[in-house]
Design an enzyme around this catalytic site. Structure first.
Site, PDB file in Angstrom:
ATOM      1  N   GLY A   1     -14.543  24.927  87.596  1.00  0.00           N
ATOM      2  CA  GLY A   1     -15.457  23.850  87.957  1.00  0.00           C
ATOM      3  C   GLY A   1     -15.121  23.294  89.329  1.00  0.00           C
ATOM      4  O   GLY A   1     -16.012  22.888  90.084  1.00  0.00           O
ATOM      5  N   ALA A   2     -13.837  23.298  89.648  1.00  0.00           N
ATOM      6  CA  ALA A   2     -13.440  22.756  90.941  1.00  0.00           C
ATOM      7  C   ALA A   2     -13.977  23.629  92.086  1.00  0.00           C
ATOM      8  O   ALA A   2     -14.281  23.126  93.166  1.00  0.00           O
ATOM      9  CB  ALA A   2     -11.926  22.653  91.022  1.00  0.00           C
TER      10      ALA A   2
END
Ligand code: HXC
Length: 522
Positions: free
Chosen positions: A409-410
């Protein structure tokens, strides 16, 4: 010599001005100096270009009669307002005068402050508030509260239209801290400025808690723990020079381009050290500040929120003369992980840059979002989504360079292609994947590894699978092959590639669907 009526009038004016500039009087000015603080007018004289200040409403009085406050009606009441220039650029200012009733806000003061705010928004110029105030003037009751309401409403309407900067230069309480909270940047002075909803005496009477002003809301607390202050300055002079520097990166209003400045720093300056800056050990940190300084003009990076959520770095710089906002993960603090505070810090910065046409340079080395109960209970989901939202809605030119890790997600959050990243590069050392090898092998081969009872064989199997995973994913080429990044670049050429990318993007225009306003995850 006999004076004409006109000459008498002029003499009277000079005398009235002479009295007005003394604010609460000599004794209180001395007390202010004894605390290591300047007066409102002394501060403005240092902040503004010499001779540029024009004061408004010097003769307004408060109109309150409660609790004997009508015994004194100092000209101008407790705030000095007007306009002037900083480095030749128009700004509107208000400086609260602690020598008059502790700078507490009367209805008259709010009318004066609102007037400069209205001018600022009408002509499109920044507002700088110099705050030194005990909050709503208690004797004025609801009138003082209404005055704050008027100021807050203007803070809100001005947000994203003109830059608003708050200097905190003394003990500030109540409304005197809520208005700064609505502005873009807050600067505090170490050991002489404080921000709290209410001071230590009231805290003690309400909660029984004994606390000093410093512990409750000193500059170091707000710059490092709460994040309320974007900057902590060593002195009032330092705070003033920080404001001037900050202004040099930002435009007058949201209709202007960000200011550019000429530079003698060669556009094609190559930095050989960047070719060996990434350690072989993926768990080892390196100096992200050094990387930033090597890319930007003259190594000049102006950091914002430098003591808060240090796992992410944000700040302003110029590249090829253009003002840009820089966002970079910091592998040296918590491995550069994105947590609640880092997400909020970066999201606010990205949104400021986008509102004021300042392009974004993002340098990525992020192992992921921080997990665990502490983060989940604190709503890492909502807070992480703030940064996602901020990048996704931003329409300014966005150039991203992935240096090393960009996981899960980062990876998406940090200005990826699908969030309308414009030009995305990666160094050959980049790993763009769902997660690192350790975690991936544990999930994909957990059962096989558990079934293997011989520890040596188990370790060998894990190693084999990690190597397979690393070979497939721990490079930038999966992303490059699929067009998710524009190019894999040699690190030493990063400055040149970044400058050229921003040049290409200079004419970028991107629309968002028409809406009343968004509903970002607050
Ligand atoms: C009227 C005030 C005042 C106030 C200070 N003064 N605050 N007068 N209304 N809110 C006066 C003092 O009576 C004193 O007058 C002079 O200013 C200097 O104050 P001192 O207390 O002597 O100074 P210091 O010791 O430095 O302490 C500063 C302070 C403290 C920490 C700010 O004064 C304080 O705690 N004030 C109250 C803070 C507060 O609770 N404000 C919240 C208001 S409600 P004399 O004549 O004796 O020198 C609010 C709500 C707004 O703002 C809406 C928000 C959404």
């Amino acid at each position: 010599m006999i004076m004409t009526k006109q000459q008498e009038g002029i003499k009277n004016l000079v005398e009235r001005r002479g009295t007005a500039v003394k604010g609460g009087g000599e004794k209180r000015i001395e007390a202010q100096h004894a605390k290591g603080k300047l007066t409102a007018r002394e501060r403005l004289a240092k902040l503004l270009d010499p001779g540029s200040f024009e004061e408004f409403d010097m003769f307004m009085h408060h109109r309150c009669t409660n609790f004997g406050i009508d015994a004194s009606h100092p000209d101008g009441d407790g705030v000095v307002t007007g306009q002037g220039t900083i480095d030749g650029r128009l700004v509107f200012v208000y400086a609260q005068d602690f020598t008059v009733n502790g700078g507490s806000l009367s209805k008259t003061m709010s009318e004066k402050i609102c007037k400069v705010m209205d001018y600022a928004i009408k002509v499109g110029a920044p507002v700088i508030g110099l705050n030194d105030s005990g909050g709503a003037r208690i004797q004025e009751g609801i009138d003082a509260l209404a005055g704050y309401g008027e100021i807050f409403e203007r803070n809100i309407l001005s947000s994203g239209v003109i830059p608003q900067i708050s200097m905190i230069l003394g003990p500030c309480a109540g409304g005197a801290v809520y208005s700064p909270a609505l502005t873009d940047f807050t600067i505090m002075v170490d050991k002489t400025s404080y921000m709290f909803l209410t001071g230590p005496a009231v805290v003690k009477s309400v909660t029984g808690e004994e606390v000093t002003q410093e512990e409750l809301g000193g500059a170091s607390i707000h710059a490092s723990k709460s994040g309320v202050a974007h900057f902590s300055a060593d002195s009032e002079d330092d705070a003033i020079s920080k404001v001037k520097k900050l202004l040099s990166f930002i435009p007058q209003n949201n209709m202007q381009e960000a200011p550019s400045r000429p530079t003698a720093d060669p556009v094609n300056r190559a930095e050989d050290f960047l070719n060996s800056v990434i350690p072989d050990n993926p768990n080892k940190a390196y100096d992200m500040y050094g990387v930033i300084r090597s890319i930007v003009d003259d190594g000049d990076f102006f950091e914002v929120h430098g003591s808060y959520a240090r796992n992410i770095i944000v700040g302003f710089a110029h590249v090829g003369g253009r003002s840009v906002g820089v966002v970079a993960n910091q592998p040296g603090v918590l491995a550069g992980v994105l947590d609640i505070n880092a997400s909020r810090k970066a999201a606010r910065f990205v949104r400021f840059c986008d509102a004021f046409n300042i392009p974004l340079l993002t340098l990525v080395d992020v192992p992921g979002f921080l997990c665990g109960t502490q983060q989940e209970y604190g709503a890492i989901i909502t807070n992480g989504a703030k940064l996602l939202y901020a990048y996704g809605e931003a329409t300014v030119p966005k150039v991203t360079v992935t240096l090393r890790k960009s996981y899960g997600g980062a990876h998406i959050v940090m200005s990826c292609k699908q969030l309308r990243g414009d030009i995305n590069y990666a160094w050959p050392s980049a790993n763009i994947a769902v997660m690192g090898a350790e975690g991936a092998v544990g999930i994909l081969y957990g059962k096989e590894l558990k079934a293997e009872t011989d520890p040596e064989k188990q370790a060998a199997l894990a190693e084999l699978k990690k190597n397979e995973y690393n070979e497939l994913f721990c490079n930038p080429y999966q992303a490059a092959e699929k067009g998710y990044i524009e190019d894999v670049i040699e690190p030493r050429n990063t400055r040149f590639r970044v400058i050229r990318a921003f040049e290409v993007l200079a004419g970028k225009r991107q629309e968002v669907p028409a809406k009343k306003h968004d509903n970002m995850p607050l």
